[in-house]
Design a protein around this motif. Sequence first.
Motif, PDB file in Angstrom:
ATOM      1  N   MET A  51      11.837   3.580   4.365  1.00  0.00           N
ATOM      2  CA  MET A  51      12.232   2.646   3.483  1.00  0.00           C
ATOM      3  C   MET A  51      12.467   3.071   1.868  1.00  0.00           C
ATOM      4  SD  MET A  51      12.219  -1.402   2.658  1.00  0.00           S
ATOM      5  CE  MET A  51      12.983  -1.402   4.345  1.00  0.00           C
ATOM      6  N   ASP A  52      13.477   2.958   1.507  1.00  0.00           N
ATOM      7  CA  ASP A  52      13.722   3.267  -0.067  1.00  0.00           C
ATOM      8  C   ASP A  52      12.968   2.309  -0.982  1.00  0.00           C
ATOM      9  OD1 ASP A  52      14.510   4.555  -2.508  1.00  0.00           O
ATOM     10  OD2 ASP A  52      16.577   3.858  -2.212  1.00  0.00           O
ATOM     11  N   VAL A  81      -5.106  -1.017  -4.353  1.00  0.00           N
ATOM     12  CA  VAL A  81      -3.669  -1.004  -3.664  1.00  0.00           C
ATOM     13  C   VAL A  81      -2.828  -1.526  -5.012  1.00  0.00           C
ATOM     14  CG1 VAL A  81      -4.377  -1.090  -1.312  1.00  0.00           C
ATOM     15  CG2 VAL A  81      -3.976  -3.415  -2.714  1.00  0.00           C
ATOM     16  N   GLU A  82      -1.627  -1.169  -4.870  1.00  0.00           N
ATOM     17  CA  GLU A  82      -0.513  -1.737  -5.639  1.00  0.00           C
ATOM     18  C   GLU A  82       0.499  -2.441  -4.931  1.00  0.00           C
ATOM     19  OE1 GLU A  82      -0.373   1.364  -9.369  1.00  0.00           O
ATOM     20  OE2 GLU A  82       0.589   1.916  -7.800  1.00  0.00           O
ATOM     21  N   VAL A  83       1.120  -3.449  -5.235  1.00  0.00           N
ATOM     22  CA  VAL A  83       2.109  -4.219  -4.573  1.00  0.00           C
ATOM     23  C   VAL A  83       3.276  -4.159  -5.632  1.00  0.00           C
ATOM     24  CG1 VAL A  83       2.558  -6.363  -3.741  1.00  0.00           C
ATOM     25  CG2 VAL A  83       0.166  -5.607  -3.534  1.00  0.00           C
ATOM     26  N   ALA A  84       4.713  -3.977  -4.821  1.00  0.00           N
ATOM     27  CA  ALA A  84       5.637  -4.073  -5.366  1.00  0.00           C
ATOM     28  C   ALA A  84       6.301  -5.171  -4.587  1.00  0.00           C
ATOM     29  CB  ALA A  84       6.559  -2.955  -5.642  1.00  0.00           C
ATOM     30  N   ASP A  85       6.745  -6.423  -5.461  1.00  0.00           N
ATOM     31  CA  ASP A  85       7.481  -7.753  -4.717  1.00  0.00           C
ATOM     32  C   ASP A  85       8.818  -8.049  -5.528  1.00  0.00           C
ATOM     33  OD1 ASP A  85       6.322  -8.736  -6.976  1.00  0.00           O
ATOM     34  OD2 ASP A  85       5.164  -9.987  -5.931  1.00  0.00           O
ATOM     35  N   ASN A  86       9.283  -6.892  -6.141  1.00  0.00           N
ATOM     36  CA  ASN A  86      10.290  -7.267  -6.816  1.00  0.00           C
ATOM     37  C   ASN A  86      11.744  -6.779  -6.217  1.00  0.00           C
ATOM     38  OD1 ASN A  86       9.676  -4.439  -7.492  1.00  0.00           O
ATOM     39  ND2 ASN A  86      11.505  -4.631  -8.639  1.00  0.00           N
ATOM     40  N   LEU A  87      11.567  -6.278  -4.817  1.00  0.00           N
ATOM     41  CA  LEU A  87      12.944  -5.962  -4.170  1.00  0.00           C
ATOM     42  C   LEU A  87      13.230  -7.057  -3.145  1.00  0.00           C
ATOM     43  CD1 LEU A  87      11.621  -2.224  -3.651  1.00  0.00           C
ATOM     44  CD2 LEU A  87      13.428  -3.155  -5.350  1.00  0.00           C
ATOM     45  N   VAL A 145      11.525  -7.128   1.045  1.00  0.00           N
ATOM     46  CA  VAL A 145      10.517  -6.274   1.428  1.00  0.00           C
ATOM     47  C   VAL A 145       9.374  -6.253   0.158  1.00  0.00           C
ATOM     48  CG1 VAL A 145      11.604  -4.240  -0.021  1.00  0.00           C
ATOM     49  CG2 VAL A 145      10.040  -4.075   1.891  1.00  0.00           C
ATOM     50  N   VAL A 146       8.358  -6.119   0.718  1.00  0.00           N
ATOM     51  CA  VAL A 146       7.121  -6.164  -0.151  1.00  0.00           C
ATOM     52  C   VAL A 146       6.633  -4.634   0.203  1.00  0.00           C
ATOM     53  CG1 VAL A 146       4.755  -7.095  -0.916  1.00  0.00           C
ATOM     54  CG2 VAL A 146       6.825  -8.543  -0.349  1.00  0.00           C
ATOM     55  N   GLY A 147       6.300  -3.788  -0.795  1.00  0.00           N
ATOM     56  CA  GLY A 147       5.637  -2.538  -0.671  1.00  0.00           C
ATOM     57  C   GLY A 147       4.444  -2.347  -1.047  1.00  0.00           C
ATOM     58  N   VAL A 148       3.416  -1.841  -0.468  1.00  0.00           N
ATOM     59  CA  VAL A 148       2.064  -1.770  -0.704  1.00  0.00           C
ATOM     60  C   VAL A 148       1.877  -0.272  -0.645  1.00  0.00           C
ATOM     61  CG1 VAL A 148      -0.341  -2.386  -0.246  1.00  0.00           C
ATOM     62  CG2 VAL A 148       1.674  -3.964   0.339  1.00  0.00           C
ATOM     63  N   ARG A 149       0.859   0.291  -1.693  1.00  0.00           N
ATOM     64  CA  ARG A 149       0.685   1.543  -1.632  1.00  0.00           C
ATOM     65  C   ARG A 149      -0.827   1.690  -2.289  1.00  0.00           C
ATOM     66  NH1 ARG A 149       4.333   4.094  -6.668  1.00  0.00           N
ATOM     67  NH2 ARG A 149       3.082   3.325  -8.532  1.00  0.00           N
ATOM     68  N   ASP A 150      -1.379   2.880  -2.272  1.00  0.00           N
ATOM     69  CA  ASP A 150      -2.698   3.265  -2.686  1.00  0.00           C
ATOM     70  C   ASP A 150      -2.440   3.534  -4.036  1.00  0.00           C
ATOM     71  OD1 ASP A 150      -4.928   4.240  -3.349  1.00  0.00           O
ATOM     72  OD2 ASP A 150      -5.310   5.548  -1.494  1.00  0.00           O
ATOM     73  N   PRO A 187       2.561   7.779   0.802  1.00  0.00           N
ATOM     74  CA  PRO A 187       3.309   6.775   1.872  1.00  0.00           C
ATOM     75  C   PRO A 187       3.074   5.273   1.327  1.00  0.00           C
ATOM     76  CG  PRO A 187       1.340   7.461   2.899  1.00  0.00           C
ATOM     77  CD  PRO A 187       1.390   8.419   1.656  1.00  0.00           C
ATOM     78  N   ALA A 188       3.846   4.517   1.345  1.00  0.00           N
ATOM     79  CA  ALA A 188       3.606   3.105   1.134  1.00  0.00           C
ATOM     80  C   ALA A 188       3.919   2.223   2.443  1.00  0.00           C
ATOM     81  CB  ALA A 188       4.751   2.715   0.220  1.00  0.00           C
ATOM     82  N   LEU A 189       3.251   1.271   2.526  1.00  0.00           N
ATOM     83  CA  LEU A 189       3.534   0.320   3.779  1.00  0.00           C
ATOM     84  C   LEU A 189       4.718  -0.845   3.236  1.00  0.00           C
ATOM     85  CD1 LEU A 189       0.052  -0.332   4.717  1.00  0.00           C
ATOM     86  CD2 LEU A 189       1.614   0.794   5.833  1.00  0.00           C
ATOM     87  N   THR A 190       5.385  -1.144   4.107  1.00  0.00           N
ATOM     88  CA  THR A 190       6.257  -2.305   3.726  1.00  0.00           C
ATOM     89  C   THR A 190       6.212  -3.611   4.459  1.00  0.00           C
ATOM     90  OG1 THR A 190       8.243  -1.341   5.064  1.00  0.00           O
ATOM     91  CG2 THR A 190       8.098  -0.548   2.711  1.00  0.00           C
ATOM     92  N   PHE A 191       6.352  -4.652   4.208  1.00  0.00           N
ATOM     93  CA  PHE A 191       6.093  -6.157   4.864  1.00  0.00           C
ATOM     94  C   PHE A 191       7.500  -6.779   4.481  1.00  0.00           C
ATOM     95  CE2 PHE A 191       1.909  -4.208   4.059  1.00  0.00           C
ATOM     96  CZ  PHE A 191       1.380  -4.379   5.443  1.00  0.00           C
ATOM     97  N   THR A 192       7.731  -7.673   5.334  1.00  0.00           N
ATOM     98  CA  THR A 192       8.476  -8.810   5.014  1.00  0.00           C
ATOM     99  C   THR A 192       7.758  -9.669   4.008  1.00  0.00           C
ATOM    100  OG1 THR A 192       8.064 -10.295   6.683  1.00  0.00           O
ATOM    101  CG2 THR A 192       9.899  -8.862   7.324  1.00  0.00           C
ATOM    102  N   PRO A 193       8.644 -10.563   3.170  1.00  0.00           N
ATOM    103  CA  PRO A 193       7.908 -11.398   2.380  1.00  0.00           C
ATOM    104  C   PRO A 193       7.092 -12.451   3.004  1.00  0.00           C
ATOM    105  CG  PRO A 193      10.070 -10.897   1.399  1.00  0.00           C
ATOM    106  CD  PRO A 193      10.089 -10.303   2.689  1.00  0.00           C
TER     107      PRO A 193
END
Length: 62
Positions: free
Chosen positions: A1-2, A22-28, A31-36, A43-49
């Motif tokens: 996922m980009d 962990v850091e979270v990106a929820d501006n896209l 998708v919600v991205g989670v990374r170390d 790598p980053a994990l992605t989840f649905t909102p």
Amino acid sequence: MDLTGAIWRKSSRSSGNQGDCVEVADNLPGVVGVRDSKDPHGPALTFTPDTWRAFVELTRRH
């Protein structure tokens, strides 16, 4: 996922462990991205909102 364009943020509770968390990106959209935070180019994990929201709610209860 980009995840280009993701705006990563750390929890305000992370200051007690030298910022390693962990850091979270929820501006896209969609998708919600989670990374170390120690490996921001790794790598980053992605989840649905909805899935991320359910995870956060569950962790708040326990």
